[in-house]
Design a protein around this motif. Structure first.
Motif, PDB file in Angstrom:
ATOM      1  N   ILE A  12      23.179  26.216 -24.977  1.00  0.00           N
ATOM      2  CA  ILE A  12      24.177  25.925 -25.487  1.00  0.00           C
ATOM      3  C   ILE A  12      24.361  24.636 -25.724  1.00  0.00           C
ATOM      4  O   ILE A  12      25.097  24.392 -26.836  1.00  0.00           O
ATOM      5  CB  ILE A  12      25.526  25.813 -24.646  1.00  0.00           C
ATOM      6  CG1 ILE A  12      25.342  27.994 -24.739  1.00  0.00           C
ATOM      7  CG2 ILE A  12      26.591  26.202 -25.310  1.00  0.00           C
ATOM      8  CD1 ILE A  12      26.196  28.547 -24.075  1.00  0.00           C
ATOM      9  N   GLY A  13      24.000  23.678 -25.022  1.00  0.00           N
ATOM     10  CA  GLY A  13      24.089  22.079 -25.030  1.00  0.00           C
ATOM     11  C   GLY A  13      23.198  21.653 -27.014  1.00  0.00           C
ATOM     12  O   GLY A  13      23.407  20.636 -27.340  1.00  0.00           O
ATOM     13  N   PHE A  14      21.732  22.291 -26.236  1.00  0.00           N
ATOM     14  CA  PHE A  14      20.570  21.675 -27.432  1.00  0.00           C
ATOM     15  C   PHE A  14      21.106  22.436 -28.775  1.00  0.00           C
ATOM     16  O   PHE A  14      21.344  21.370 -29.767  1.00  0.00           O
ATOM     17  CB  PHE A  14      18.876  22.139 -26.668  1.00  0.00           C
ATOM     18  CG  PHE A  14      18.242  21.715 -26.258  1.00  0.00           C
ATOM     19  CD1 PHE A  14      19.058  20.604 -26.452  1.00  0.00           C
ATOM     20  CD2 PHE A  14      18.018  22.212 -25.065  1.00  0.00           C
ATOM     21  CE1 PHE A  14      17.870  19.454 -25.652  1.00  0.00           C
ATOM     22  CE2 PHE A  14      17.907  21.632 -24.065  1.00  0.00           C
ATOM     23  CZ  PHE A  14      17.158  20.282 -24.041  1.00  0.00           C
ATOM     24  N   GLN A  15      22.078  23.685 -29.016  1.00  0.00           N
ATOM     25  CA  GLN A  15      22.431  23.903 -30.048  1.00  0.00           C
ATOM     26  C   GLN A  15      23.520  23.101 -30.520  1.00  0.00           C
ATOM     27  O   GLN A  15      23.964  22.613 -31.899  1.00  0.00           O
ATOM     28  CB  GLN A  15      22.677  25.507 -30.161  1.00  0.00           C
ATOM     29  CG  GLN A  15      21.378  25.967 -30.220  1.00  0.00           C
ATOM     30  CD  GLN A  15      20.563  26.332 -31.248  1.00  0.00           C
ATOM     31  OE1 GLN A  15      21.206  26.251 -32.284  1.00  0.00           O
ATOM     32  NE2 GLN A  15      19.562  27.015 -31.261  1.00  0.00           N
ATOM     33  N   PHE A  16      24.482  22.459 -29.874  1.00  0.00           N
ATOM     34  CA  PHE A  16      26.000  21.944 -29.883  1.00  0.00           C
ATOM     35  C   PHE A  16      25.299  20.354 -30.244  1.00  0.00           C
ATOM     36  O   PHE A  16      25.691  20.092 -31.367  1.00  0.00           O
ATOM     37  CB  PHE A  16      26.724  21.997 -28.961  1.00  0.00           C
ATOM     38  CG  PHE A  16      27.698  23.315 -28.926  1.00  0.00           C
ATOM     39  CD1 PHE A  16      28.533  23.277 -29.854  1.00  0.00           C
ATOM     40  CD2 PHE A  16      27.720  23.533 -27.520  1.00  0.00           C
ATOM     41  CE1 PHE A  16      29.426  23.266 -30.399  1.00  0.00           C
ATOM     42  CE2 PHE A  16      28.983  24.962 -27.839  1.00  0.00           C
ATOM     43  CZ  PHE A  16      29.366  24.855 -28.831  1.00  0.00           C
ATOM     44  N   GLN A  17      24.468  19.675 -30.153  1.00  0.00           N
ATOM     45  CA  GLN A  17      23.746  18.542 -30.089  1.00  0.00           C
ATOM     46  C   GLN A  17      22.657  18.647 -31.321  1.00  0.00           C
ATOM     47  O   GLN A  17      23.478  17.425 -32.047  1.00  0.00           O
ATOM     48  CB  GLN A  17      22.744  18.391 -29.203  1.00  0.00           C
ATOM     49  CG  GLN A  17      22.463  16.991 -29.637  1.00  0.00           C
ATOM     50  CD  GLN A  17      22.891  15.783 -28.853  1.00  0.00           C
ATOM     51  OE1 GLN A  17      24.421  16.247 -28.613  1.00  0.00           O
ATOM     52  NE2 GLN A  17      22.888  14.957 -29.971  1.00  0.00           N
ATOM     53  N   GLU A  18      22.358  19.346 -31.794  1.00  0.00           N
ATOM     54  CA  GLU A  18      21.678  19.756 -33.110  1.00  0.00           C
ATOM     55  C   GLU A  18      22.580  20.158 -34.413  1.00  0.00           C
ATOM     56  O   GLU A  18      22.683  19.574 -35.506  1.00  0.00           O
ATOM     57  CB  GLU A  18      21.082  20.727 -33.349  1.00  0.00           C
ATOM     58  CG  GLU A  18      20.254  20.589 -35.032  1.00  0.00           C
ATOM     59  CD  GLU A  18      19.581  22.776 -34.844  1.00  0.00           C
ATOM     60  OE1 GLU A  18      18.826  22.797 -36.126  1.00  0.00           O
ATOM     61  OE2 GLU A  18      18.983  23.016 -33.543  1.00  0.00           O
ATOM     62  N   MET A  19      23.811  20.574 -33.609  1.00  0.00           N
ATOM     63  CA  MET A  19      25.216  21.095 -35.068  1.00  0.00           C
ATOM     64  C   MET A  19      26.303  19.440 -34.675  1.00  0.00           C
ATOM     65  O   MET A  19      25.907  19.394 -35.698  1.00  0.00           O
ATOM     66  CB  MET A  19      25.870  22.147 -34.456  1.00  0.00           C
ATOM     67  CG  MET A  19      25.524  23.548 -34.695  1.00  0.00           C
ATOM     68  SD  MET A  19      27.023  24.594 -34.653  1.00  0.00           S
ATOM     69  CE  MET A  19      26.266  24.345 -32.775  1.00  0.00           C
ATOM     70  N   VAL A  20      25.895  19.036 -33.659  1.00  0.00           N
ATOM     71  CA  VAL A  20      26.628  17.639 -34.033  1.00  0.00           C
ATOM     72  C   VAL A  20      26.190  16.789 -34.794  1.00  0.00           C
ATOM     73  O   VAL A  20      26.596  15.818 -35.391  1.00  0.00           O
ATOM     74  CB  VAL A  20      26.784  17.119 -32.843  1.00  0.00           C
ATOM     75  CG1 VAL A  20      27.030  15.484 -32.257  1.00  0.00           C
ATOM     76  CG2 VAL A  20      28.472  18.117 -31.602  1.00  0.00           C
ATOM     77  N   SER A  21      24.666  16.577 -34.647  1.00  0.00           N
ATOM     78  CA  SER A  21      23.868  15.545 -35.636  1.00  0.00           C
ATOM     79  C   SER A  21      24.280  15.938 -37.372  1.00  0.00           C
ATOM     80  O   SER A  21      23.950  14.699 -37.954  1.00  0.00           O
ATOM     81  CB  SER A  21      22.296  15.806 -35.216  1.00  0.00           C
ATOM     82  OG  SER A  21      21.960  17.087 -35.472  1.00  0.00           O
ATOM     83  N   LYS A  22      24.872  17.375 -37.607  1.00  0.00           N
ATOM     84  CA  LYS A  22      24.625  16.798 -39.078  1.00  0.00           C
ATOM     85  C   LYS A  22      26.328  17.011 -38.890  1.00  0.00           C
ATOM     86  O   LYS A  22      26.282  17.701 -40.503  1.00  0.00           O
ATOM     87  CB  LYS A  22      23.963  18.817 -38.912  1.00  0.00           C
ATOM     88  CG  LYS A  22      22.471  18.967 -38.632  1.00  0.00           C
ATOM     89  CD  LYS A  22      22.029  20.452 -39.215  1.00  0.00           C
ATOM     90  CE  LYS A  22      20.772  20.560 -39.291  1.00  0.00           C
ATOM     91  NZ  LYS A  22      20.215  21.763 -39.882  1.00  0.00           N
ATOM     92  N   SER A  23      26.572  16.202 -38.423  1.00  0.00           N
ATOM     93  CA  SER A  23      28.365  16.766 -38.636  1.00  0.00           C
ATOM     94  C   SER A  23      28.619  16.090 -39.277  1.00  0.00           C
ATOM     95  O   SER A  23      29.719  16.675 -40.270  1.00  0.00           O
ATOM     96  CB  SER A  23      29.220  16.329 -37.293  1.00  0.00           C
ATOM     97  OG  SER A  23      28.924  14.792 -37.167  1.00  0.00           O
ATOM     98  N   ASP A  24      29.127  14.540 -40.715  1.00  0.00           N
ATOM     99  CA  ASP A  24      28.660  14.430 -41.474  1.00  0.00           C
ATOM    100  C   ASP A  24      27.826  15.528 -42.395  1.00  0.00           C
ATOM    101  O   ASP A  24      28.979  15.073 -43.537  1.00  0.00           O
ATOM    102  CB  ASP A  24      28.127  12.596 -40.878  1.00  0.00           C
ATOM    103  CG  ASP A  24      28.584  12.102 -40.760  1.00  0.00           C
ATOM    104  OD1 ASP A  24      29.527  11.897 -39.465  1.00  0.00           O
ATOM    105  OD2 ASP A  24      27.303  10.731 -40.194  1.00  0.00           O
TER     106      ASP A  24
END
Length: 374
Positions: free
Chosen positions: A81-93
């Protein structure tokens, strides 16, 4: 005289019930991890039993390895779950820019008609999700810590699990000795067996519900073409551990992703609609039928117990409501004074749903057929 004794008996029962609820509320920090440990001990006991009987391992070693395996599985789920969230956060901008472009006309119209500054709605473009998380980390951890002491549950429950499994024979012998005057050893063995079966069936039912809801969520998101469909689908299913609130949390992120990556607002509306419809099915049909039937509770009692335990213990109470209520039903069924309550909690037989007019018609038809034969 009998009426007076009856009233006194009812008053004492009511006082005892209120006292029990008060004690359960005051001792929630102690009772919640204890109940979690009991349920999870039932979950991993077959593994411990296999290690002890088939592999002939020492009890302490067997318990330690079983708890380690269980903890590793839970840890792996949270890491994924953390890895998936990290990937989404990296695309947040990127997501932020796309969302702003799509709702910019709506914000402009709102600003003209109401005078509300659009920055007050969207916030500053420079404010990233990472910064929001940092600024609100204290509040987030305070919420987790005060929601039934969830952090304490995760720390204490494995310790209690180890001790329950280590001293299980000793604790069973204590129960036999403590109930020797009111219950025979054979009957108590039967009650303990039913309690164990109830918890096993509850866990099986819960896992089944999560799989069904996870698959339905994923299918719905795939049909809408939303990114990370399987992740959001099963993440939403995992949040079923938090009834009512979980579905809201689980639908927000995929709805925002749909808004950012799709060319129409209706995809976001579709995501919320899919999750809402599946939540309706889960709450009214899937969980009451699967989990409720696995633990021999009727749907009405299942829903009421979740509401009442949430009022008593918050989010952990929602999770514990069904297994605790099912355990109480087993105890009520074997008590002469409480047998009626056990009947009330259990599944209603088909005759209680029958149509009286239809039954009278069947009887009349039988009589008519008998007359024709005569």
């Amino acid at each position: 005289m009998d009426t007076t004794n009856s009233k006194n008996h009812i008053a004492l029962d009511l006082l005892a019930f209120i006292s029990l609820v008060f004690i359960a509320y005051m001792l929630q920090d102690f009772l919640i991890p204890l109940f979690f440990a009991i349920i999870l001990s039932v979950l991993i006991y077959p593994i411990v039993h296999y290690f002890e009987t088939r592999l002939c391992w020492n009890r302490i070693v067997s318990i330690s390895i079983a708890i380690t395996i269980f903890s590793a599985v839970i840890f792996a789920v949270f890491v994924l779950i953390g890895f998936q969230f990290q990937e989404m956060v990296s695309k947040s901008d990127q997501y932020y820019d796309q969302i702003e472009q799509k709702i910019s006309p709506l914000l402009t119209q709102t600003e003209k008609s109401t005078g509300i500054d659009r920055n007050a709605i969207m916030g500053s473009k420079e404010l990233k999700i990472e910064e929001i998380a940092k600024q609100n980390s204290t509040g987030i951890f305070d919420f987790i810590a005060t929601s039934g002491s969830i952090l304490g549950d995760f720390v204490l429950s494995p310790l209690y699990m180890f001790l329950f499994l280590l001293y299980r024979n000793f604790l069973v012998s204590f129960i036999y000795k403590a109930t020797v005057r009111t219950c025979s050893k054979t009957k108590m063995r039967l009650i303990l067996g039913e309690l164990y079966k109830v918890q096993q069936n509850y866990l099986l039912g819960l896992i089944t519900v999560m799989l069904i809801v996870g698959i339905l969520n994923s299918i719905g998101l795939l049909l809408l073409g939303v990114d990370y469909a399987f992740f959001f689908g099963f993440f939403g299913a995992l949040l079923l551990l938090i009834p009512y609130i979980g579905i809201i949390i689980g639908s927000i992120l995929p709805a925002l992703i749909a808004l950012a990556t799709k060319d129409s607002y209706w995809y976001s509306v579709g995501v919320i609609g899919v999750f809402g419809f599946i939540q309706f099915l889960e709450g009214n049909f899937i969980t009451p039928k699967i989990t409720g039937s696995k633990i021999s509770l009727n749907a009405f009692v299942s829903i009421l117990s979740i509401i009442l335990f949430s009022m008593l213990w918050g989010i952990p109470g929602m999770i514990l409501a069904l297994p605790v209520t099912a355990s109480l039903k087993v105890l009520f069924d074997h008590s002469e004074n409480m047998e009626s309550l056990g009947f009330l909690l259990g599944e209603a037989k088909e005759k209680y749903f029958s149509n009286k007019a239809k039954n009278r018609l069947k009887i009349w038809n039988k009589i008519r057929i008998q007359k024709l034969k005569a």
